[in-house]
Design a protein around this motif. Structure first.
Motif, PDB file in Angstrom:
ATOM      1  N   LYS A  74       0.837  -1.207   0.000  1.00  0.00           N
ATOM      2  CA  LYS A  74       0.000   0.000   0.000  1.00  0.00           C
ATOM      3  C   LYS A  74       0.869   1.253   0.000  1.00  0.00           C
ATOM      4  O   LYS A  74       0.625   2.208  -0.756  1.00  0.00           O
ATOM      5  N   ARG A  75       1.924   1.271   0.829  1.00  0.00           N
ATOM      6  CA  ARG A  75       2.820   2.437   0.907  1.00  0.00           C
ATOM      7  C   ARG A  75       3.653   2.578  -0.366  1.00  0.00           C
ATOM      8  O   ARG A  75       3.928   3.695  -0.829  1.00  0.00           O
ATOM      9  N   TYR A  76       4.068   1.455  -0.919  1.00  0.00           N
ATOM     10  CA  TYR A  76       4.846   1.470  -2.160  1.00  0.00           C
ATOM     11  C   TYR A  76       4.026   2.095  -3.291  1.00  0.00           C
ATOM     12  O   TYR A  76       4.512   2.965  -4.034  1.00  0.00           O
ATOM     13  N   LEU A  77       2.787   1.676  -3.405  1.00  0.00           N
ATOM     14  CA  LEU A  77       1.938   2.214  -4.472  1.00  0.00           C
ATOM     15  C   LEU A  77       1.626   3.690  -4.250  1.00  0.00           C
ATOM     16  O   LEU A  77       1.554   4.474  -5.205  1.00  0.00           O
ATOM     17  N   ALA A  78       1.450   4.084  -2.993  1.00  0.00           N
ATOM     18  CA  ALA A  78       1.210   5.503  -2.705  1.00  0.00           C
ATOM     19  C   ALA A  78       2.405   6.351  -3.120  1.00  0.00           C
ATOM     20  O   ALA A  78       2.247   7.473  -3.618  1.00  0.00           O
ATOM     21  N   ALA A  79       3.625   5.822  -2.933  1.00  0.00           N
ATOM     22  CA  ALA A  79       4.833   6.553  -3.322  1.00  0.00           C
ATOM     23  C   ALA A  79       5.005   6.572  -4.837  1.00  0.00           C
ATOM     24  O   ALA A  79       5.583   7.511  -5.397  1.00  0.00           O
ATOM     25  N   GLN A  80       4.523   5.527  -5.521  1.00  0.00           N
ATOM     26  CA  GLN A  80       4.637   5.462  -6.982  1.00  0.00           C
ATOM     27  C   GLN A  80       3.630   6.376  -7.682  1.00  0.00           C
ATOM     28  O   GLN A  80       3.898   6.874  -8.776  1.00  0.00           O
ATOM     29  N   ARG A  81       2.494   6.628  -7.059  1.00  0.00           N
ATOM     30  CA  ARG A  81       1.395   7.346  -7.724  1.00  0.00           C
ATOM     31  C   ARG A  81       1.811   8.682  -8.341  1.00  0.00           C
ATOM     32  O   ARG A  81       1.481   8.954  -9.507  1.00  0.00           O
ATOM     33  N   PRO A  82       2.557   9.554  -7.626  1.00  0.00           N
ATOM     34  CA  PRO A  82       2.915  10.846  -8.241  1.00  0.00           C
ATOM     35  C   PRO A  82       3.985  10.748  -9.320  1.00  0.00           C
ATOM     36  O   PRO A  82       4.219  11.722 -10.045  1.00  0.00           O
ATOM     37  N   LEU A  83       4.608   9.587  -9.462  1.00  0.00           N
ATOM     38  CA  LEU A  83       5.707   9.441 -10.419  1.00  0.00           C
ATOM     39  C   LEU A  83       5.257   8.825 -11.742  1.00  0.00           C
ATOM     40  O   LEU A  83       6.019   8.823 -12.715  1.00  0.00           O
ATOM     41  N   LEU A  84       4.022   8.264 -11.778  1.00  0.00           N
ATOM     42  CA  LEU A  84       3.585   7.476 -12.931  1.00  0.00           C
ATOM     43  C   LEU A  84       2.321   8.059 -13.557  1.00  0.00           C
ATOM     44  O   LEU A  84       1.488   8.657 -12.856  1.00  0.00           O
ATOM     45  N   ASP A  85       2.156   7.837 -14.875  1.00  0.00           N
ATOM     46  CA  ASP A  85       0.878   8.179 -15.489  1.00  0.00           C
ATOM     47  C   ASP A  85      -0.110   7.045 -15.212  1.00  0.00           C
ATOM     48  O   ASP A  85       0.248   6.022 -14.620  1.00  0.00           O
TER      49      ASP A  85
END
Length: 666
Positions: free
Chosen positions: A72-83
């Motif tokens: 969950k934390r990994y995906l939250a950190a990825q969200r602003p970096l990916l389309d």
């Protein structure tokens, strides 16, 4: 435990082929009073009521996060970096990992952790990661922290300051080894816990229970297991994987000047500090040695690729240099006396971070560097531990030298230094000479690409931000996000880390400052000027601050995702398992390619902290948020423009403080 965010080091990541190598920079700790109130003279800095390692046995163990929380934390950190398409792909891989291989690996990791209760789940893999890295330690690993000048200007003389600092460092070592050094404790309520009364009580509580006694008064003892490596320690190059060497029997100091290496005893046969006047005499003798710099200075080899250096070290030993090398390795620490005077803080940063490599032994656990005009710094090798121990040492040295210097202007000793000081001699052949020459060429090529610049924002700082109920660190990190967006139009992987020293053998956990909140706020300020009201912008700043606070609390409690995913991958590799697609995902590589690598430092002893970027297209950002100003010391390689970046950060801070004053952006 929430406020443990103020104990944070920085370990940026570096992507190397199929491995993610973590590359530490400096660590920052909010100022606190380390020393006991009762200071003794002579051999010790002070005599702590509570034994140094009293809390060690009862420290809580570093928790292994739930795999569901990690993903969950990994995906939250990825969200602003990916389309959106990239995120859907990464989300699918991550959930597949969570429900399959990741779950199995996590069960194995938990079972393994139960059988190694003396340490933490990250400690072994962390040592392995550092010691297996083959990159040179210079620029890739070793950071520096420079000292503030002595407030009494006459004590900033090179010889005088070097003598006093050597004496204070030895006093620190003796205080530590005698278990008289104040334990490292984070006090949330110092009125209750940082008192003589409490200390007298807790010293009688058994070590196995002492942590709980501190916890009851909101105090959190920190892990001090790394401290023994501060002295008499060196990283030894070996093919494939280096080794850490410590020999506490060593009584001598290693002194480097003009590329020559000298040794003399700073402890007598009984283990007591040699008279400070004698140490001063010996250092004066070294500074007056007319011997020209060697054509082939051996210290340059410590800046080389680790496997290359390992092979050349074997050659040195084969040529009969084993005893001289052992003398270097077992020295209490390294003192580098530079003949150069510093022009400005940029010059200081370059000199203390890398110098010319002639007058350094980068493999020592730490080196104390003194320039001709009395500027001082610590450059430290990072595999043995994190910056908590180094900053504690620096704070204590600074405090001791300014409060009770042991030598003074005009003091002179008549000592036979010629018989006490020995200059080390090494046998070299053409292969070694060529190796030194090549190492110097490689070093010069690497450092020639490094640019360092600095910025001071004088229109506000910690006091104003706290009045606005904003986290100073969150706003500084937001300014870096805004600055990079203003310069390059992107949101990129950003690294800040938090010490997990509140746990036994804890190391660090990552804070990921690039969030959906900072991305939204940065775009509002940078890309949509005039489209939001002051109140809307203030609300966004508040969201950034709150979320950053949440991330730092989680990190301090060992509840991030970086270390957990790292340990699971390490476990899979060690078992010979094929890595799950999550680790081959371009998004995983991208989030571990930290373009913004950041480190904050706040201490009365520290003037500057610095490190190189951890990736070729990154920035290495050392910063400090002070009461009424904010400073940055930033490095880059040619693919990035550090001067322009700092201008963009400054503009971002101006905009933030303008909004906090209730004014709209022009």
């Amino acid at each position: 435990m929430a406020s443990l965010r103020s104990i944070h080091s920085v370990i940026p990541l570096r992507r190397c082929s199929n491995l993610v190598h973590f590359r530490p920079a400096a660590l920052g700790i909010d100022t606190r009073n380390y020393s006991s109130r009762k200071v003794s003279s002579g051999e010790y800095l002070h005599r702590s009521v509570v034994p140094t390692m009293h809390y060690q046995k009862s420290l809580p163990r570093l928790p292994i996060p739930n795999i569901e929380d990690t993903i969950k934390r990994y995906l939250a950190a990825q969200r602003p970096l990916l389309d959106d398409d990239q995120f859907r792909s990464t989300e699918k891989l991550a959930q597949d990992f969570q429900n399959g291989v990741g779950k199995q690996l996590n069960e194995e990791l938990v079972a393994q952790d139960k059988n190694t209760k003396h340490t933490s789940y990250i400690s072994g893999p962390w040592f392995e990661m550092y010691l297996s890295a083959r990159d040179p330690v210079v620029l890739n690993f070793n950071p520096f922290m420079s000292f503030n000048s002595d407030p009494k200007s006459e004590y900033n003389d090179q010889l005088l300051r070097a003598t006093n600092m050597v004496c204070s460092a030895v006093r620190f070592m003796k205080t530590l080894r005698a278990e008289l050094l104040e334990p490292e404790v984070f006090h949330l309520n110092p009125a209750k816990s940082d008192t003589d009364r409490f200390k007298k009580f807790i010293r009688w509580v058994p070590s196995s229970l002492s942590w709980y006694g501190a916890y009851m008064v909101n105090a959190y003892p920190l892990d001090m297991s790394q401290y023994f490596r501060l002295f008499n320690s060196t990283r030894i190059p070996k093919l494939g994987r280096d080794e850490l060497f410590t020999d506490t029997k060593g009584k001598h100091l290693l002194v480097m000047r003009k590329g020559h290496m000298y040794v003399f005893d700073i402890l007598d046969k009984d283990g007591n500090l040699v008279k400070p006047s004698e140490i001063q005499s010996h250092l004066k003798y070294i500074l007056s040695d007319p011997m020209p710099a060697p054509t082939f200075p051996l210290g340059v080899l410590t800046s080389e690729n680790r496997d290359v250096w390992a092979g050349l070290r074997d050659k040195l030993i084969a040529l009969g240099n084993a005893e001289a090398l052992e003398t270097v390795d077992s020295a209490v620490f390294c003192l580098s006396l530079d003949d150069e005077s510093m022009r400005d803080h940029i010059h200081i940063s370059h000199n203390m971070l890398h110098g010319d490599a002639y007058n350094r032994w980068f493999d020592k656990s730490f080196s104390l560097i003194l320039t001709k005009d009395g500027q001082a710094a610590i450059n430290f090798e990072h595999s043995w531990g994190d910056g908590v121990a180094v900053l504690r040492l620096q704070n204590e040295i600074f405090k001791d030298t300014i409060e009770q210097p042991l030598v003074h202007p005009g003091s002179v000793a008549v000592v036979d230094s010629a018989s006490a000081v020995r200059r080390l001699q090494f046998n070299l052949d053409s292969e070694l000479e060529n190796g030194i020459k090549k190492a110097k060429e490689n070093f010069d090529s690497a450092v020639s690409k490094l640019t360092i610049d600095a910025m001071e924002f004088k229109k506000g700082g910690k006091e104003q931000l706290k009045k606005s109920k904003l986290s100073p660190d969150a706003i500084a990190q937001l300014a870096f996000q805004m600055g990079f967006l203003r310069q390059y139009g992107q949101t990129v992987a950003t690294y800040e880390s938090c010490s997990t020293a509140a746990f036994r053998h804890g190391r660090t956990e990552t804070i990921r400052p690039a969030t959906i909140h900072t991305k939204k706020c940065s775009h509002a300020f940078v890309c949509q000027p005039g489209q939001h009201s002051v109140e809307q912008l203030k609300a966004m700043l508040n969201d950034c601050s709150k979320y950053h606070g949440q991330l730092t609390k989680e990190a301090a409690m060992g509840q991030g995702f970086d270390r957990h995913l790292f340990a699971l991958r390490y476990l899979a590799n060690s078992k010979g398992h094929a890595l799950h697609g999550l680790y081959a995902d371009p998004a995983y590589a991208a989030i571990n390619h930290n373009i913004l690598s950041t480190s904050t430092l706040s201490s009365p002893s520290v003037n500057l902290g610095g490190f190189a970027p951890v990736v070729p297209d990154g920035f290495g950002i050392g910063y400090g948020v002070h009461d009424d100003w904010i400073g940055c010391n930033v490095s880059s390689y040619p693919t990035r423009n550090v001067h322009e970046f700092l201008q963009c950060v400054h503009k971002s801070l101006e905009d933030i403080f303008t909004v906090l004053e209730g004014k709209s952006l022009s």
